[in-house]
Design a protein around this motif. Structure first.
Motif, PDB file in Angstrom:
ATOM      1  N   VAL A 101      12.798  30.985  12.998  1.00  0.00           N
ATOM      2  CA  VAL A 101      13.074  31.380  14.087  1.00  0.00           C
ATOM      3  C   VAL A 101      14.392  31.522  14.439  1.00  0.00           C
ATOM      4  CG1 VAL A 101      12.518  30.715  16.657  1.00  0.00           C
ATOM      5  CG2 VAL A 101      10.754  30.782  14.994  1.00  0.00           C
ATOM      6  N   GLU A 102      15.301  30.232  14.247  1.00  0.00           N
ATOM      7  CA  GLU A 102      16.468  30.122  14.423  1.00  0.00           C
ATOM      8  C   GLU A 102      17.423  31.405  13.895  1.00  0.00           C
ATOM      9  OE1 GLU A 102      14.714  27.884  13.114  1.00  0.00           O
ATOM     10  OE2 GLU A 102      14.842  26.015  14.449  1.00  0.00           O
ATOM     11  N   GLN A 133       9.043  30.243  21.152  1.00  0.00           N
ATOM     12  CA  GLN A 133       7.787  30.041  19.940  1.00  0.00           C
ATOM     13  C   GLN A 133       8.311  28.528  19.229  1.00  0.00           C
ATOM     14  OE1 GLN A 133       7.445  33.061  17.347  1.00  0.00           O
ATOM     15  NE2 GLN A 133       7.328  34.783  18.824  1.00  0.00           N
ATOM     16  N   LEU A 134       9.197  28.186  19.464  1.00  0.00           N
ATOM     17  CA  LEU A 134       9.781  26.948  18.711  1.00  0.00           C
ATOM     18  C   LEU A 134       8.916  25.897  19.358  1.00  0.00           C
ATOM     19  CD1 LEU A 134      13.758  27.138  19.197  1.00  0.00           C
ATOM     20  CD2 LEU A 134      12.304  27.570  17.041  1.00  0.00           C
ATOM     21  N   PRO A 135       8.540  24.860  18.440  1.00  0.00           N
ATOM     22  CA  PRO A 135       7.734  23.612  18.826  1.00  0.00           C
ATOM     23  C   PRO A 135       8.389  22.597  19.949  1.00  0.00           C
ATOM     24  CG  PRO A 135       8.431  23.401  16.525  1.00  0.00           C
ATOM     25  CD  PRO A 135       8.872  24.655  17.163  1.00  0.00           C
TER      26      PRO A 135
END
Length: 366
Positions: A77-78, A99-101
């Motif tokens: 994602v990053e 979307q990152l946890p």
């Protein structure tokens, strides 16, 4: 000890890319070391590709000449967010961050930096396109069938001012722009330099109030610099939109090409920094997409009130389908309006005299 079993700590495990060492990631417990001739367990994965594993930084260095041929950056994602930001797709990047946890302060800061520039916009999933729309000049039309609630366009505010203030809103916007383009700030700040480039390559060509021709400012009685000042004021007055989430007016350059309707088929969600346009109903491919230039509360006003407000603020008589149908049942008399008169020319601050750069950032339209 852990070292006797061939394990190393996170602090001492590195990968080499271009001669620089970077922390590697945890590998599977039984993964073999990727260095030819080493029979130890590979406890750390290459953090670039996430595939090869090594027992030590020394083995990773030895294996790098061979491994670099097949090493490819691991999807994450990053990485996706940063690639999207490079091409100005701030909306897509923001959705990926969500979307990152867990929160990522560094990515959030990078996103905020791009939003604060006020030069990025994004047509979402190819939903709409700009094309000629008859008497209204150019406007957005649906590039495909659109669904209720579907996001269509994301834009960032190039200028924004509070609704309440000592002067007319559009006068304060023009003053803010003048301060931004005046003096040495452009030479000292990459941000202001990018904004200045954007003004001269994009904002300066936005529609004027009432779709006036730019030739109206071409006369011998005023200088070229004065013409530019009047043009900037007319753009601010004719294109700024009310924010739905706070009492501000903002100039969203890409959204300026939506035409108005008192019965819009699209809605806006906007703040002093961003705007998102959504389909307010299903829209067929090829159909024009309209927003309202008026605050939602004013859409409930009688026909004459709406037209007076648009004539005074935007410089045109509304001829949308709703207005052409005439007064609606139960409408009362129009309320008196007291529009702010434009300021005297002498009160307008001067814009910068640096002129456009050779090239500047453009609107993201795909």
């Amino acid at each position: 000890s852990s070292k006797a079993r061939g394990h190393i700590s996170t602090a001492t495990c590195f990968r080499l890319v271009g001669g620089r060492a970077h922390p590697a990631t945890m590998a599977d417990a039984d993964a073999p070391c990727g260095c030819t001739g080493c029979d130890k367990v590979g406890t750390k994965k290459c953090s670039r590709c996430g595939a090869a594993a090594y027992c030590s930084a020394e083995c990773q260095r030895k294996a790098w000449p061979e491994h670099k041929v097949s090493c490819a950056r691991m999807d994450s994602v990053e990485n996706d967010v940063r690639e999207l930001l490079k091409v100005g797709k701030v909306y897509s990047a923001r959705e990926r961050v969500r979307q990152l946890p867990s929160p990522n302060k560094k990515l959030d800061a990078e996103l905020e930096d791009q939003v604060s520039l006020g030069i990025h916009s994004e047509i979402i999933d190819g939903a709409i396109r700009v094309e000629p729309v008859g008497d209204m000049g150019r406007g957005y039309v649906a590039a495909r069938d659109l669904q209720l609630g579907e996001p269509l366009l994301f834009d960032t505010a190039f200028l924004a001012v509070p609704v309440d203030g000592p002067k007319a809103m559009h006068e304060r916007m023009q003053e803010k722009l003048a301060k931004r383009l005046t003096g040495e700030a452009r030479r000292r700040s990459a941000k202001i330099d990018a904004q200045a480039d954007f003004f001269y390559s994009v904002v300066k060509d936005l529609p004027l109030k009432g779709n006036m021709e730019r030739g109206v400012f071409n006369c011998n009685s005023i200088t070229e610099e004065q013409q530019e000042q009047l043009m900037a004021f007319s753009i601010c007055e004719g294109c700024a939109m009310p924010c739905t989430e706070e009492p501000f007016m903002a100039l969203y350059p890409a959204a300026c090409y939506f035409n108005h309707s008192c019965a819009p088929n699209a809605s806006t969600e906007s703040s002093r920094s961003t705007l998102l346009v959504r389909a307010a109903q299903p829209i067929a491919a090829g159909e024009e997409v309209f927003v309202s230039y008026l605050p939602t509360a004013l859409l409930d006003r009688p026909l004459a009130d709406r037209r007076d407000r648009l004539q005074g603020g935007r410089g045109f008589e509304c001829r949308c389908r709703r207005c052409l149908a005439g007064p609606e049942e139960g409408e009362g008399a129009a309320a008196a309006t007291d529009e702010n008169a434009p300021p005297a020319f002498e009160s307008l601050p001067k814009l910068g005299s640096l002129g456009p750069a050779a090239a500047g950032p453009k609107l993201m339209t795909a």
